[in-house]
Motif scaffolding. Structure first.
Motif, PDB file in Angstrom:
ATOM      1  N   ILE A 104      11.794  -4.014 -17.300  1.00  8.53           N
ATOM      2  CA  ILE A 104      11.359  -4.629 -16.018  1.00  8.53           C
ATOM      3  C   ILE A 104      12.483  -4.560 -15.132  1.00  8.53           C
ATOM      4  CG2 ILE A 104       9.864  -6.420 -17.115  1.00  8.53           C
ATOM      5  CD1 ILE A 104      11.816  -8.575 -16.850  1.00  8.53           C
ATOM      6  N   GLY A 105      13.873  -4.437 -15.626  1.00  5.19           N
ATOM      7  CA  GLY A 105      15.025  -4.325 -14.660  1.00  5.19           C
ATOM      8  C   GLY A 105      15.190  -2.989 -14.206  1.00  5.19           C
ATOM      9  N   ASP A 106      14.441  -2.101 -14.605  1.00 12.15           N
ATOM     10  CA  ASP A 106      14.495  -0.691 -14.014  1.00 12.15           C
ATOM     11  C   ASP A 106      14.173  -0.653 -12.531  1.00 12.15           C
ATOM     12  OD1 ASP A 106      14.736   0.107 -16.612  1.00 12.15           O
ATOM     13  OD2 ASP A 106      12.947   0.958 -16.815  1.00 12.15           O
ATOM     14  N   THR A 107      15.283   0.245 -11.896  1.00 11.72           N
ATOM     15  CA  THR A 107      14.969   0.701 -10.395  1.00 11.72           C
ATOM     16  C   THR A 107      14.679   2.045 -10.207  1.00 11.72           C
ATOM     17  OG1 THR A 107      17.178   0.687 -10.175  1.00 11.72           O
ATOM     18  CG2 THR A 107      16.173  -1.758  -9.762  1.00 11.72           C
ATOM     19  N   ILE A 108      15.141   2.900 -11.137  1.00 13.97           N
ATOM     20  CA  ILE A 108      14.872   4.368 -10.954  1.00 13.97           C
ATOM     21  C   ILE A 108      14.280   4.973 -12.280  1.00 13.97           C
ATOM     22  CG2 ILE A 108      16.688   4.707  -9.164  1.00 13.97           C
ATOM     23  CD1 ILE A 108      18.547   5.291 -11.609  1.00 13.97           C
TER      24      ILE A 108
ATOM     25  N   TRP B 223       7.612   0.610  -8.811  1.00 13.95           N
ATOM     26  CA  TRP B 223       6.585  -0.409  -9.150  1.00 13.95           C
ATOM     27  C   TRP B 223       6.362  -0.408 -10.905  1.00 13.95           C
ATOM     28  CZ3 TRP B 223       3.847  -4.394  -7.677  1.00 13.95           C
ATOM     29  CH2 TRP B 223       3.005  -4.717  -8.252  1.00 13.95           C
ATOM     30  N   ASP B 224       6.397   0.796 -11.273  1.00  9.27           N
ATOM     31  CA  ASP B 224       5.702   1.010 -12.705  1.00  9.27           C
ATOM     32  C   ASP B 224       6.525   1.860 -13.184  1.00  9.27           C
ATOM     33  OD1 ASP B 224       4.313   0.897 -15.094  1.00  9.27           O
ATOM     34  OD2 ASP B 224       2.708   0.216 -13.962  1.00  9.27           O
ATOM     35  N   ARG B 225       6.702   1.899 -14.430  1.00 10.15           N
ATOM     36  CA  ARG B 225       7.407   2.953 -15.368  1.00 10.15           C
ATOM     37  C   ARG B 225       6.868   3.214 -16.696  1.00 10.15           C
ATOM     38  NH1 ARG B 225      12.806   3.386 -18.149  1.00 10.15           N
ATOM     39  NH2 ARG B 225      13.232   5.653 -18.541  1.00 10.15           N
TER      40      ARG B 225
ATOM     41  N   THR C   1       0.660  -1.269  -0.072  1.00 10.66           N
ATOM     42  CA  THR C   1      -0.075   0.118  -0.052  1.00 10.66           C
ATOM     43  C   THR C   1       0.828   1.233  -0.149  1.00 10.66           C
ATOM     44  OG1 THR C   1      -0.344   0.169   2.411  1.00 10.66           O
ATOM     45  CG2 THR C   1      -1.740  -1.250   1.003  1.00 10.66           C
ATOM     46  N   THR C   2       2.125   1.148   0.157  1.00 13.93           N
ATOM     47  CA  THR C   2       2.938   2.335   0.073  1.00 13.93           C
ATOM     48  C   THR C   2       3.336   2.731  -1.371  1.00 13.93           C
ATOM     49  OG1 THR C   2       4.946   1.196   0.136  1.00 13.93           O
ATOM     50  CG2 THR C   2       4.076   1.845   2.084  1.00 13.93           C
ATOM     51  N   PHE C   3       2.890   2.178  -2.221  1.00 13.11           N
ATOM     52  CA  PHE C   3       3.097   2.602  -3.554  1.00 13.11           C
ATOM     53  C   PHE C   3       2.200   3.596  -3.926  1.00 13.11           C
ATOM     54  CE2 PHE C   3       5.537  -1.212  -3.800  1.00 13.11           C
ATOM     55  CZ  PHE C   3       6.645  -0.936  -4.498  1.00 13.11           C
ATOM     56  N   ASP C   4       2.516   4.966  -3.741  1.00 16.51           N
ATOM     57  CA  ASP C   4       1.718   6.002  -3.885  1.00 16.51           C
ATOM     58  C   ASP C   4       2.359   7.239  -4.216  1.00 16.51           C
ATOM     59  OD1 ASP C   4      -1.050   6.785  -4.253  1.00 16.51           O
ATOM     60  OD2 ASP C   4      -1.199   7.453  -2.153  1.00 16.51           O
ATOM     61  N   PHE C   5       3.562   7.166  -4.832  1.00 15.10           N
ATOM     62  CA  PHE C   5       4.309   8.676  -4.922  1.00 15.10           C
ATOM     63  C   PHE C   5       4.879   8.433  -6.391  1.00 15.10           C
ATOM     64  CE2 PHE C   5       4.704   7.406  -0.494  1.00 15.10           C
ATOM     65  CZ  PHE C   5       4.326   8.350   0.208  1.00 15.10           C
ATOM     66  N   HIS C   6       4.294   9.397  -7.113  1.00 16.97           N
ATOM     67  CA  HIS C   6       4.691   9.893  -8.241  1.00 16.97           C
ATOM     68  C   HIS C   6       5.849  10.549  -8.611  1.00 16.97           C
ATOM     69  CE1 HIS C   6       0.370   8.499  -9.590  1.00 16.97           C
ATOM     70  NE2 HIS C   6       0.319   8.736  -8.186  1.00 16.97           N
ATOM     71  N   ASP C   7       6.733  10.424  -9.794  1.00 12.80           N
ATOM     72  CA  ASP C   7       7.936  11.048 -10.012  1.00 12.80           C
ATOM     73  C   ASP C   7       8.025  11.135 -11.532  1.00 12.80           C
ATOM     74  OD1 ASP C   7      10.178  12.679  -9.773  1.00 12.80           O
ATOM     75  OD2 ASP C   7      11.237  11.068  -8.835  1.00 12.80           O
TER      76      ASP C   7
ATOM     77  N   TRP D 298       7.546   8.695 -16.377  1.00 12.84           N
ATOM     78  CA  TRP D 298       6.737   8.851 -14.906  1.00 12.84           C
ATOM     79  C   TRP D 298       7.025   7.480 -14.532  1.00 12.84           C
ATOM     80  CZ3 TRP D 298       3.277   4.976 -13.860  1.00 12.84           C
ATOM     81  CH2 TRP D 298       2.531   5.218 -12.834  1.00 12.84           C
ATOM     82  N   GLY D 299       7.150   7.537 -13.167  1.00 12.18           N
ATOM     83  CA  GLY D 299       7.214   6.270 -12.462  1.00 12.18           C
ATOM     84  C   GLY D 299       6.510   6.412 -11.044  1.00 12.18           C
TER      85      GLY D 299
END
Length: 182
Positions: free
Chosen positions: A97-101, A154-156, A81-87, A141-142
């Motif tokens: 799939i290997g992206d981390t940033i 989580w998602d990019r 539930t912590t996946f709620d921050f947009h960048d 966006w991520g």
């Protein structure tokens, strides 16, 4: 003929497997099977008015995000539930799939906190607005699990440039739909 790619994901619950097919933005997976589908839309805002709306389609859920989810199922030391921050950023390399940033982070140093909701059964939605203080061509966006830089991606999504100037903002709406089956 369009080639469809498939991914086998082992779910930690009861040792089951889900076969998920990326159908280039279509919402349904294989008939009778569990499927995940994400969609991101934007509203580009200038002077308090929406000057552009765009459907960015689906992004790429990362391996780090899937591993985070699996760990949450297993021992609860993480919290999905912590996946709620947009960048956002200006990177142009395709999401993988290997992206981390992000490729080139360009938003404020503190990520925008999204507003989570469940607009329909089987859906998670997060809406976050990023304000800009300079002229940029935003191309990625991520969705992350913390407001500070770092954390888990989580998602990019990478997309055609959205040109912002100081004072502009972009509202990102991320919707994840999970369809039961299997």
């Amino acid at each position: 003929m369009k080639k469809l790619s498939s991914v086998i994901v082992k779910l930690p619950v009861l040792g089951r497997f889900a076969l998920v097919r990326d159908k280039g933005g279509e919402a349904n997976g294989f008939p009778g099977g569990l499927s995940f589908h994400s969609k991101t839309t934007i509203q580009h805002i200038r002077g308090g008015k929406v000057i552009e709306e765009r459907d960015l389609g689906s992004g790429v859920v990362t391996t780090a995000g899937v591993n985070f989810l699996a760990t949450d199922f297993v021992d609860g030391t993480t919290d999905i539930t912590t996946f709620d921050f947009h960048d956002s950023g200006t990177g142009i390399v395709a999401a993988a799939i290997g992206d981390t940033i992000l490729g080139t982070q360009a938003g404020p140093t503190t990520r925008a906190t999204g507003t989570p909701s469940s607009p329909a059964a089987g859906q998670y939605r997060s809406v976050g607005t990023i304000a800009y203080v300079s002229t940029l061509a935003i191309t990625e966006w991520g969705l992350f699990n913390q407001s500070a830089q770092g954390g888990t991606l989580w998602d990019r999504k990478v997309f055609a440039a959205i040109n912002v100037v100081s004072g502009d903002s972009i509202q990102f709406t991320y919707t994840l739909t999970v369809t039961a089956g299997g």
